[in-house]
Motif scaffolding. Structure first.
Motif, PDB file in Angstrom:
ATOM      1  N   LEU A   1      -2.645   0.460  -4.159  1.00  0.00           N
ATOM      2  CA  LEU A   1      -3.583   1.388  -3.828  1.00  0.00           C
ATOM      3  C   LEU A   1      -4.425   1.518  -5.289  1.00  0.00           C
TER       4      LEU A   1
ATOM      5  N   CYS B   1      -2.566  -4.596   7.251  1.00  0.00           N
ATOM      6  CA  CYS B   1      -4.009  -5.027   6.943  1.00  0.00           C
ATOM      7  C   CYS B   1      -3.983  -5.463   5.338  1.00  0.00           C
TER       8      CYS B   1
ATOM      9  N   ILE C   1     -10.868   7.003   0.197  1.00  0.00           N
ATOM     10  CA  ILE C   1      -9.456   6.438   0.717  1.00  0.00           C
ATOM     11  C   ILE C   1      -8.878   7.740   1.255  1.00  0.00           C
TER      12      ILE C   1
ATOM     13  N   ARG D   1      -5.891  -5.235   2.912  1.00  0.00           N
ATOM     14  CA  ARG D   1      -6.418  -3.976   2.141  1.00  0.00           C
ATOM     15  C   ARG D   1      -5.704  -2.844   2.267  1.00  0.00           C
ATOM     16  N   CYS D   2      -5.530  -2.296   3.357  1.00  0.00           N
ATOM     17  CA  CYS D   2      -5.071  -0.887   3.511  1.00  0.00           C
ATOM     18  C   CYS D   2      -3.734  -0.630   4.264  1.00  0.00           C
TER      19      CYS D   2
ATOM     20  N   CYS E   1     -11.018  -1.166   8.292  1.00  0.00           N
ATOM     21  CA  CYS E   1     -11.664  -1.760   7.034  1.00  0.00           C
ATOM     22  C   CYS E   1     -12.656  -2.812   7.335  1.00  0.00           C
TER      23      CYS E   1
ATOM     24  N   ARG F   1      -6.932  -1.109  -5.758  1.00  0.00           N
ATOM     25  CA  ARG F   1      -8.092  -0.746  -4.674  1.00  0.00           C
ATOM     26  C   ARG F   1      -8.946   0.002  -5.720  1.00  0.00           C
TER      27      ARG F   1
ATOM     28  N   ASN G   1      -2.722  -0.861   7.114  1.00  0.00           N
ATOM     29  CA  ASN G   1      -2.790  -0.290   8.404  1.00  0.00           C
ATOM     30  C   ASN G   1      -2.157  -1.419   9.294  1.00  0.00           C
TER      31      ASN G   1
ATOM     32  N   VAL H   1      -5.235   8.597   1.638  1.00  0.00           N
ATOM     33  CA  VAL H   1      -3.901   7.874   1.646  1.00  0.00           C
ATOM     34  C   VAL H   1      -2.848   8.689   2.624  1.00  0.00           C
TER      35      VAL H   1
ATOM     36  N   THR I   1     -12.042   5.322   4.647  1.00  0.00           N
ATOM     37  CA  THR I   1     -11.033   4.150   4.966  1.00  0.00           C
ATOM     38  C   THR I   1      -9.789   5.037   4.662  1.00  0.00           C
ATOM     39  N   TYR I   2      -8.579   4.068   4.755  1.00  0.00           N
ATOM     40  CA  TYR I   2      -7.169   4.684   4.650  1.00  0.00           C
ATOM     41  C   TYR I   2      -6.369   3.759   3.678  1.00  0.00           C
ATOM     42  N   HIS I   3      -5.279   4.355   3.289  1.00  0.00           N
ATOM     43  CA  HIS I   3      -4.416   3.592   2.463  1.00  0.00           C
ATOM     44  C   HIS I   3      -2.743   3.788   3.025  1.00  0.00           C
TER      45      HIS I   3
END
Ligand code: ZN
Length: 195
Positions: free
Chosen positions: A124, A54, A79, A56-57, A69, A127, A59, A81, A100-102
């Motif tokens: 990260l 992804c 976020i 952004r993250c 996302c 972001r 994934n 992590v 959301t995730y990272h």
């Protein structure tokens, strides 16, 4: 090298598959109709061609952004992590977390030659710098390397004034997130402590 040796060598590279299992799988495939091997080959080729991180993250996704996302109902100010994309599945199954995730892409492991530049810590920080983030939850695992990684990420985020928390140690000692049950993960997230 023969076709059999070739496949045995490739399968043997996979985790948990030794030479003996690789041989067993190869001979199993040879006993099946040829279409089964062709479907397997196609699935592997498609996987390699379509699945990517992804934007952004990090994934795994087949689109520019992953489903999480891209979902407007997710709280983008949170976020979580994690070390690996597979950890996301475990947290999602707990049905507790709506942020959301990272994905870091691993953990710091100096003995294996994995340093900060091998992880997605820079993206990260970027972001968080872009604004709109109120809390970063560190969900790297409870083993030594996971703790060292959490500490490193915390230090990188410290100057940015964002709240940083660590999931509680509800997880089995040394247990990977991937294998923890949903209730344990949910408790671990809700009982997180601010660093
Ligand atoms: Zn994503």
């Amino acid at each position: 090298m023969s076709a059999i040796d070739d496949l045995v060598a490739e399968l043997s590279r996979l985790p948990t598959i030794g030479r003996k299992s690789a041989l067993r799988l190869t001979y199993h495939l040879l006993k099946q109709p040829a279409e089964q091997s062709q479907r397997l080959a196609l699935a592997l080729t498609t996987l390699a061609e379509k699945v990517r991180p992804c934007a952004r993250c990090f994934n795994l996704t087949e689109q520019e952004l992953c489903a999480i996302c891209a979902d407007p109902r997710r709280d983008a100010s949170l976020i979580c992590v994690v070390e690996e994309a597979s950890d996301i599945g475990a947290i999602e199954r707990s049905d507790e977390y709506r942020g959301t995730y990272h994905v870091l892409g691993g953990r710091l492991a100096p003995l294996d030659g994995i340093g900060p530049d091998d992880l997605t810590v820079g993206p990260l920080v970027a972001r968080v710098a872009a604004g709109g983030v109120r809390e970063v939850i560190l969900a790297t695992n409870a083993k030594l390397e996971g703790e060292a990684t959490a500490l490193y990420v915390q230090q990188q985020l410290a100057p940015m004034g964002v709240a940083v928390s660590r999931i509680a140690r509800g997880l089995p000692i040394g247990g990977d997130l991937e294998y923890a049950d949903g209730v344990t993960i949910a408790q671990s997230i809700s009982a997180r402590r601010t660093l």
